[in-house]
Design a protein around this motif. Structure first.
Motif, PDB file in Angstrom:
ATOM      1  N   ALA A 183       0.801  -1.231   0.000  1.00  0.00           N
ATOM      2  CA  ALA A 183       0.000   0.000   0.000  1.00  0.00           C
ATOM      3  C   ALA A 183       0.833   1.281   0.000  1.00  0.00           C
ATOM      4  CB  ALA A 183      -0.962  -0.001   1.191  1.00  0.00           C
ATOM      5  N   VAL A 184       1.836   1.381   0.857  1.00  0.00           N
ATOM      6  CA  VAL A 184       2.635   2.616   0.941  1.00  0.00           C
ATOM      7  C   VAL A 184       3.385   2.833  -0.370  1.00  0.00           C
ATOM      8  CG1 VAL A 184       4.588   3.717   2.099  1.00  0.00           C
ATOM      9  CG2 VAL A 184       2.805   2.611   3.453  1.00  0.00           C
ATOM     10  N   ALA A 185       3.971   1.762  -0.896  1.00  0.00           N
ATOM     11  CA  ALA A 185       4.731   1.882  -2.153  1.00  0.00           C
ATOM     12  C   ALA A 185       3.816   2.223  -3.325  1.00  0.00           C
ATOM     13  CB  ALA A 185       5.480   0.580  -2.416  1.00  0.00           C
ATOM     14  N   ASN A 186       2.688   1.545  -3.445  1.00  0.00           N
ATOM     15  CA  ASN A 186       1.717   1.847  -4.523  1.00  0.00           C
ATOM     16  C   ASN A 186       1.320   3.316  -4.479  1.00  0.00           C
ATOM     17  OD1 ASN A 186       1.515  -0.830  -5.357  1.00  0.00           O
ATOM     18  ND2 ASN A 186      -0.336  -1.251  -4.172  1.00  0.00           N
ATOM     19  N   SER A 187       0.984   3.755  -3.269  1.00  0.00           N
ATOM     20  CA  SER A 187       0.454   5.101  -3.081  1.00  0.00           C
ATOM     21  C   SER A 187       1.532   6.145  -3.378  1.00  0.00           C
ATOM     22  CB  SER A 187      -0.041   5.227  -1.634  1.00  0.00           C
ATOM     23  OG  SER A 187      -0.980   6.235  -1.494  1.00  0.00           O
ATOM     24  N   PHE A 188       2.757   5.888  -2.894  1.00  0.00           N
ATOM     25  CA  PHE A 188       3.857   6.823  -3.143  1.00  0.00           C
ATOM     26  C   PHE A 188       4.100   6.952  -4.647  1.00  0.00           C
ATOM     27  CE2 PHE A 188       8.408   8.005  -3.342  1.00  0.00           C
ATOM     28  CZ  PHE A 188       8.380   9.152  -2.557  1.00  0.00           C
TER      29      PHE A 188
END
Ligand code: CP
Length: 316
Positions: A183-188
Protein backbone atom coordinates in the motif's frame (compact mmCIF):
# COMPACT_ATOMS: atom_id res chain seq x y z
CA UNK A 1 -14.45 15.97 -1.84
CA UNK A 2 -16.91 13.18 -1.06
CA UNK A 3 -14.39 10.50 -0.10
CA UNK A 4 -10.58 10.41 0.10
CA UNK A 5 -9.31 6.96 -0.77
CA UNK A 6 -6.65 7.85 -3.38
CA UNK A 7 -5.11 10.75 -5.28
CA UNK A 8 -7.92 10.28 -7.81
CA UNK A 9 -10.25 11.99 -5.31
CA UNK A 10 -8.14 15.18 -5.50
CA UNK A 11 -9.12 17.80 -8.09
CA UNK A 12 -5.83 19.73 -8.07
CA UNK A 13 -2.81 18.28 -6.26
CA UNK A 14 -0.84 21.55 -6.39
CA UNK A 15 -3.71 23.51 -4.82
CA UNK A 16 -4.03 20.86 -2.11
CA UNK A 17 -0.29 21.03 -1.42
CA UNK A 18 -0.34 24.83 -1.11
CA UNK A 19 -3.31 24.62 1.26
CA UNK A 20 -1.43 22.13 3.46
CA UNK A 21 1.60 24.44 3.65
CA UNK A 22 -0.70 27.33 4.60
CA UNK A 23 -2.41 25.26 7.30
CA UNK A 24 0.98 24.26 8.72
CA UNK A 25 1.78 27.94 9.21
CA UNK A 26 -1.53 28.56 10.97
CA UNK A 27 -2.91 25.23 12.31
CA UNK A 28 -5.83 26.79 14.23
CA UNK A 29 -6.93 29.19 11.47
CA UNK A 30 -9.95 27.07 10.51
CA UNK A 31 -11.08 26.07 14.02
CA UNK A 32 -14.68 27.16 13.44
CA UNK A 33 -15.16 24.76 10.51
CA UNK A 34 -15.31 21.68 12.73
CA UNK A 35 -17.52 23.12 15.45
CA UNK A 36 -20.20 20.60 16.48
CA UNK A 37 -18.84 18.08 13.96
CA UNK A 38 -17.61 14.61 14.87
CA UNK A 39 -14.74 12.67 13.34
CA UNK A 40 -14.81 8.90 13.86
CA UNK A 41 -11.54 7.00 13.45
CA UNK A 42 -12.05 3.27 12.98
CA UNK A 43 -8.99 1.01 13.12
CA UNK A 44 -9.02 -2.64 12.19
CA UNK A 45 -5.20 -2.71 12.47
CA UNK A 46 -2.53 -1.15 14.72
CA UNK A 47 -1.36 2.46 14.32
CA UNK A 48 0.64 5.17 16.04
CA UNK A 49 1.06 8.04 13.57
CA UNK A 50 -2.20 7.73 11.67
CA UNK A 51 -4.27 7.51 14.82
CA UNK A 52 -2.67 10.42 16.68
CA UNK A 53 -2.09 12.74 13.71
CA UNK A 54 -5.66 12.31 12.46
CA UNK A 55 -6.98 12.90 15.97
CA UNK A 56 -4.86 16.04 16.28
CA UNK A 57 -5.92 17.21 12.82
CA UNK A 58 -9.59 16.93 13.78
CA UNK A 59 -9.00 18.73 17.07
CA UNK A 60 -7.09 21.55 15.31
CA UNK A 61 -10.23 22.07 13.21
CA UNK A 62 -12.46 22.17 16.31
CA UNK A 63 -13.96 18.70 15.75
CA UNK A 64 -14.93 16.16 18.36
CA UNK A 65 -12.97 12.98 17.70
CA UNK A 66 -13.95 9.40 18.55
CA UNK A 67 -11.51 6.53 18.06
CA UNK A 68 -12.38 2.84 17.98
CA UNK A 69 -9.94 -0.04 17.70
CA UNK A 70 -12.49 -2.16 15.90
CA UNK A 71 -10.03 -4.98 15.19
CA UNK A 72 -9.65 -5.59 18.94
CA UNK A 73 -12.80 -4.15 20.50
CA UNK A 74 -15.49 -4.35 17.83
CA UNK A 75 -17.61 -7.16 16.46
CA UNK A 76 -16.22 -9.27 13.67
CA UNK A 77 -17.66 -7.97 10.39
CA UNK A 78 -19.41 -9.95 7.66
CA UNK A 79 -18.86 -8.59 4.15
CA UNK A 80 -20.97 -10.89 1.97
CA UNK A 81 -24.44 -9.64 1.08
CA UNK A 82 -27.13 -12.23 1.71
CA UNK A 83 -24.88 -14.46 3.80
CA UNK A 84 -26.36 -16.62 6.56
CA UNK A 85 -24.37 -15.33 9.51
CA UNK A 86 -24.33 -18.49 11.60
CA UNK A 87 -20.56 -18.74 12.12
CA UNK A 88 -17.76 -16.23 12.98
CA UNK A 89 -18.94 -12.71 12.10
CA UNK A 90 -21.50 -11.09 14.42
CA UNK A 91 -22.22 -7.86 12.50
CA UNK A 92 -22.67 -7.01 8.82
CA UNK A 93 -20.41 -4.26 7.47
CA UNK A 94 -23.40 -2.37 6.01
CA UNK A 95 -25.06 -2.18 9.44
CA UNK A 96 -21.82 -1.09 11.13
CA UNK A 97 -21.10 1.60 8.49
CA UNK A 98 -24.66 2.95 8.65
CA UNK A 99 -24.60 3.09 12.47
CA UNK A 100 -21.20 4.82 12.62
CA UNK A 101 -22.52 7.34 10.05
CA UNK A 102 -25.24 8.33 12.55
CA UNK A 103 -22.61 9.25 15.13
CA UNK A 104 -20.03 10.87 12.84
CA UNK A 105 -19.87 13.58 10.15
CA UNK A 106 -16.66 12.14 8.67
CA UNK A 107 -15.30 8.62 9.14
CA UNK A 108 -11.67 7.53 8.81
CA UNK A 109 -11.06 3.81 8.30
CA UNK A 110 -7.94 1.65 8.37
CA UNK A 111 -8.12 -1.88 7.01
CA UNK A 112 -4.92 -3.52 5.75
CA UNK A 113 -4.49 -6.04 2.95
CA UNK A 114 -5.14 -9.69 3.72
CA UNK A 115 -2.03 -10.57 1.66
CA UNK A 116 -3.83 -13.87 1.01
CA UNK A 117 -6.44 -12.96 -1.61
CA UNK A 118 -5.05 -10.53 -4.19
CA UNK A 119 -8.34 -10.11 -6.02
CA UNK A 120 -10.17 -9.23 -2.79
CA UNK A 121 -7.42 -6.79 -1.75
CA UNK A 122 -6.96 -5.08 -5.11
CA UNK A 123 -10.71 -4.68 -5.64
CA UNK A 124 -10.70 -2.88 -2.25
CA UNK A 125 -13.66 -5.03 -1.22
CA UNK A 126 -13.58 -3.91 2.42
CA UNK A 127 -13.48 -0.17 1.67
CA UNK A 128 -16.05 -0.37 -1.10
CA UNK A 129 -18.47 -2.28 1.12
CA UNK A 130 -17.91 0.18 3.97
CA UNK A 131 -18.46 3.17 1.67
CA UNK A 132 -21.57 1.44 0.30
CA UNK A 133 -23.07 1.30 3.78
CA UNK A 134 -21.93 4.73 4.99
CA UNK A 135 -23.87 7.97 4.58
CA UNK A 136 -21.01 10.40 5.31
CA UNK A 137 -17.59 11.08 3.71
CA UNK A 138 -14.87 8.49 4.29
CA UNK A 139 -11.12 9.05 4.59
CA UNK A 140 -8.71 6.18 4.04
CA UNK A 141 -6.34 5.71 6.97
CA UNK A 142 -4.70 2.99 4.83
CA UNK A 143 -6.58 0.49 2.74
CA UNK A 144 -5.53 -2.82 1.22
CA UNK A 145 -3.68 -1.17 -1.66
CA UNK A 146 -3.14 2.53 -0.81
CA UNK A 147 -2.12 4.93 1.98
CA UNK A 148 -2.97 8.36 0.54
CA UNK A 149 -2.61 10.42 3.75
CA UNK A 150 0.95 9.10 4.08
CA UNK A 151 1.75 9.94 0.46
CA UNK A 152 0.30 13.42 0.82
CA UNK A 153 2.48 14.01 3.90
CA UNK A 154 5.47 12.71 1.90
CA UNK A 155 4.69 15.13 -0.92
CA UNK A 156 4.53 18.03 1.57
CA UNK A 157 7.91 16.94 3.00
CA UNK A 158 9.58 16.77 -0.42
CA UNK A 159 8.16 20.18 -1.37
CA UNK A 160 9.58 21.69 1.83
CA UNK A 161 13.00 20.05 1.52
CA UNK A 162 13.78 20.05 -2.20
CA UNK A 163 16.70 22.16 -3.43
CA UNK A 164 16.06 21.80 -7.16
CA UNK A 165 12.81 22.32 -9.05
CA UNK A 166 12.55 18.69 -10.21
CA UNK A 167 14.38 16.41 -7.75
CA UNK A 168 15.32 12.79 -8.40
CA UNK A 169 13.23 10.63 -6.06
CA UNK A 170 14.05 6.94 -5.62
CA UNK A 171 11.57 4.53 -4.09
CA UNK A 172 13.63 1.57 -2.96
CA UNK A 173 12.48 -1.81 -1.73
CA UNK A 174 14.15 -2.66 1.60
CA UNK A 175 14.49 -5.88 3.61
CA UNK A 176 12.02 -6.85 6.35
CA UNK A 177 11.50 -10.09 8.29
CA UNK A 178 7.71 -10.19 7.76
CA UNK A 179 5.48 -9.89 4.71
CA UNK A 180 4.12 -6.35 4.40
CA UNK A 181 1.43 -4.88 2.11
CA UNK A 182 2.28 -2.91 -1.03
CA UNK A 183 0.00 0.00 0.00
CA UNK A 184 2.64 2.62 0.94
CA UNK A 185 4.73 1.88 -2.15
CA UNK A 186 1.72 1.85 -4.52
CA UNK A 187 0.45 5.10 -3.08
CA UNK A 188 3.86 6.82 -3.14
CA UNK A 189 4.32 5.84 -6.81
CA UNK A 190 0.84 7.15 -7.61
CA UNK A 191 1.40 10.53 -5.91
CA UNK A 192 4.95 11.02 -7.21
CA UNK A 193 3.75 10.31 -10.75
CA UNK A 194 1.59 13.43 -10.44
CA UNK A 195 4.30 15.55 -8.77
CA UNK A 196 7.14 17.55 -10.34
CA UNK A 197 9.79 14.89 -9.63
CA UNK A 198 11.81 12.28 -11.55
CA UNK A 199 10.76 8.98 -9.97
CA UNK A 200 12.77 5.76 -10.13
CA UNK A 201 11.64 2.57 -8.41
CA UNK A 202 14.27 -0.02 -7.52
CA UNK A 203 13.66 -3.50 -6.15
CA UNK A 204 14.99 -7.06 -6.45
CA UNK A 205 13.55 -9.23 -9.24
CA UNK A 206 10.24 -10.68 -8.05
CA UNK A 207 9.04 -7.58 -6.18
CA UNK A 208 7.40 -5.79 -9.12
CA UNK A 209 4.46 -3.66 -7.99
CA UNK A 210 1.14 -3.64 -9.80
CA UNK A 211 1.46 -1.84 -13.15
CA UNK A 212 -1.72 0.01 -12.19
CA UNK A 213 0.51 2.24 -10.04
CA UNK A 214 3.88 2.11 -11.80
CA UNK A 215 2.88 2.62 -15.43
CA UNK A 216 5.45 4.91 -17.09
CA UNK A 217 7.82 4.92 -14.08
CA UNK A 218 11.50 4.01 -14.54
CA UNK A 219 12.18 0.68 -12.78
CA UNK A 220 15.65 -0.70 -12.03
CA UNK A 221 16.88 -3.90 -10.44
CA UNK A 222 20.35 -2.37 -10.00
CA UNK A 223 20.20 -0.84 -6.54
CA UNK A 224 23.46 1.13 -6.63
CA UNK A 225 22.80 2.48 -10.12
CA UNK A 226 19.29 3.62 -9.16
CA UNK A 227 20.53 5.43 -6.03
CA UNK A 228 23.13 7.46 -7.95
CA UNK A 229 22.46 11.21 -7.72
CA UNK A 230 19.16 10.74 -5.85
CA UNK A 231 17.92 13.83 -4.01
CA UNK A 232 15.45 11.74 -1.98
CA UNK A 233 15.63 8.04 -1.08
CA UNK A 234 12.31 6.58 0.09
CA UNK A 235 12.82 3.13 1.60
CA UNK A 236 9.96 0.69 2.09
CA UNK A 237 9.53 -3.03 2.21
CA UNK A 238 6.70 -4.73 0.38
CA UNK A 239 5.89 -8.39 -0.21
CA UNK A 240 5.52 -9.84 -3.67
CA UNK A 241 2.56 -8.78 -5.82
CA UNK A 242 2.99 -11.52 -8.45
CA UNK A 243 3.63 -14.29 -5.91
CA UNK A 244 1.07 -12.57 -3.73
CA UNK A 245 2.07 -11.79 -0.16
CA UNK A 246 5.23 -13.89 -0.22
CA UNK A 247 8.79 -12.97 0.75
CA UNK A 248 11.06 -14.94 -1.54
CA UNK A 249 14.55 -14.42 -0.16
CA UNK A 250 16.71 -12.47 2.26
CA UNK A 251 18.16 -9.57 0.17
CA UNK A 252 19.74 -8.03 3.30
CA UNK A 253 22.18 -6.20 0.99
CA UNK A 254 19.26 -3.91 0.09
CA UNK A 255 19.38 -2.30 3.55
CA UNK A 256 19.96 1.47 3.27
CA UNK A 257 23.33 2.16 4.85
CA UNK A 258 25.67 5.13 4.98
CA UNK A 259 27.57 3.57 2.06
CA UNK A 260 24.38 3.34 -0.02
CA UNK A 261 23.48 6.96 0.82
CA UNK A 262 26.98 8.05 -0.27
CA UNK A 263 25.94 7.18 -3.85
CA UNK A 264 23.27 9.88 -3.76
CA UNK A 265 23.37 13.64 -4.30
CA UNK A 266 23.70 14.21 -0.54
CA UNK A 267 20.20 12.75 -0.63
CA UNK A 268 17.56 12.95 2.06
CA UNK A 269 16.32 9.70 3.58
CA UNK A 270 12.59 9.02 3.93
CA UNK A 271 10.48 6.27 5.49
CA UNK A 272 6.85 6.29 6.61
CA UNK A 273 7.60 4.56 9.97
CA UNK A 274 7.38 2.35 11.91
CA UNK A 275 10.82 1.14 10.87
CA UNK A 276 12.91 -1.84 11.96
CA UNK A 277 16.28 -0.22 12.63
CA UNK A 278 19.37 -1.89 11.17
CA UNK A 279 17.15 -4.09 8.99
CA UNK A 280 15.46 -1.59 6.64
CA UNK A 281 18.00 1.18 7.24
CA UNK A 282 20.97 1.60 9.57
CA UNK A 283 20.99 3.75 12.71
CA UNK A 284 23.60 5.95 11.03
CA UNK A 285 21.15 6.79 8.23
CA UNK A 286 18.10 7.18 10.45
CA UNK A 287 19.87 9.44 12.94
CA UNK A 288 21.74 11.50 10.36
CA UNK A 289 20.89 15.14 9.58
CA UNK A 290 19.64 13.95 6.17
CA UNK A 291 16.92 11.79 7.70
CA UNK A 292 13.40 13.20 7.22
CA UNK A 293 11.49 10.54 9.14
CA UNK A 294 10.30 12.93 11.88
CA UNK A 295 9.39 15.65 9.37
CA UNK A 296 7.26 13.13 7.47
CA UNK A 297 5.49 12.03 10.66
CA UNK A 298 4.88 15.67 11.62
CA UNK A 299 3.36 16.43 8.22
CA UNK A 300 0.81 13.65 8.71
CA UNK A 301 -1.18 16.10 10.85
CA UNK A 302 -1.29 18.77 8.14
CA UNK A 303 -2.10 16.27 5.39
CA UNK A 304 -5.06 14.99 7.41
CA UNK A 305 -6.14 18.51 8.38
CA UNK A 306 -6.16 19.63 4.73
CA UNK A 307 -8.35 16.71 3.67
CA UNK A 308 -10.72 17.15 6.62
CA UNK A 309 -11.05 20.87 5.85
CA UNK A 310 -11.93 20.08 2.21
CA UNK A 311 -14.70 17.80 3.43
CA UNK A 312 -15.99 20.23 6.05
CA UNK A 313 -16.05 23.02 3.45
CA UNK A 314 -18.23 20.86 1.20
CA UNK A 315 -20.83 20.77 3.95
CA UNK A 316 -20.89 24.53 4.64
N1 CP B 1 3.03 5.60 8.75
C1 CP B 1 1.96 5.14 9.40
O1 CP B 1 0.88 5.00 8.81
O2 CP B 1 2.17 4.88 10.71
P1 CP B 1 1.16 4.08 11.67
O3 CP B 1 0.98 2.71 11.04
O4 CP B 1 1.81 4.04 12.99
O5 CP B 1 -0.13 4.81 11.68
Amino acid sequence: MKNFTSINDVNNVQDLLQKALEIKQNPFGYKSFGENKTLGLIFLNPSLRTRLSSQKAGQNLGMNVMVMNMGQEGWQLELEDGSIMDSGAQEHIKDAAAVISQYCDIIGVRSFATLKDREFDYKEEFFNKFIGGANVPLISLESATLHPLQSFADLITIEEQKKVKRPKVVLTWAPHPKALPQAVANSFAQWMSKADVDLTITHPVGYELSEEFTNGVEISHNHDEALKNADFVYAKNWSSYSNYGLVSNDNSDWQITKEKMSLTNNGKFMHCLPIRRNVVASDEVLDSPNSLILEQANNRTFAAQTILLEMLRNEK
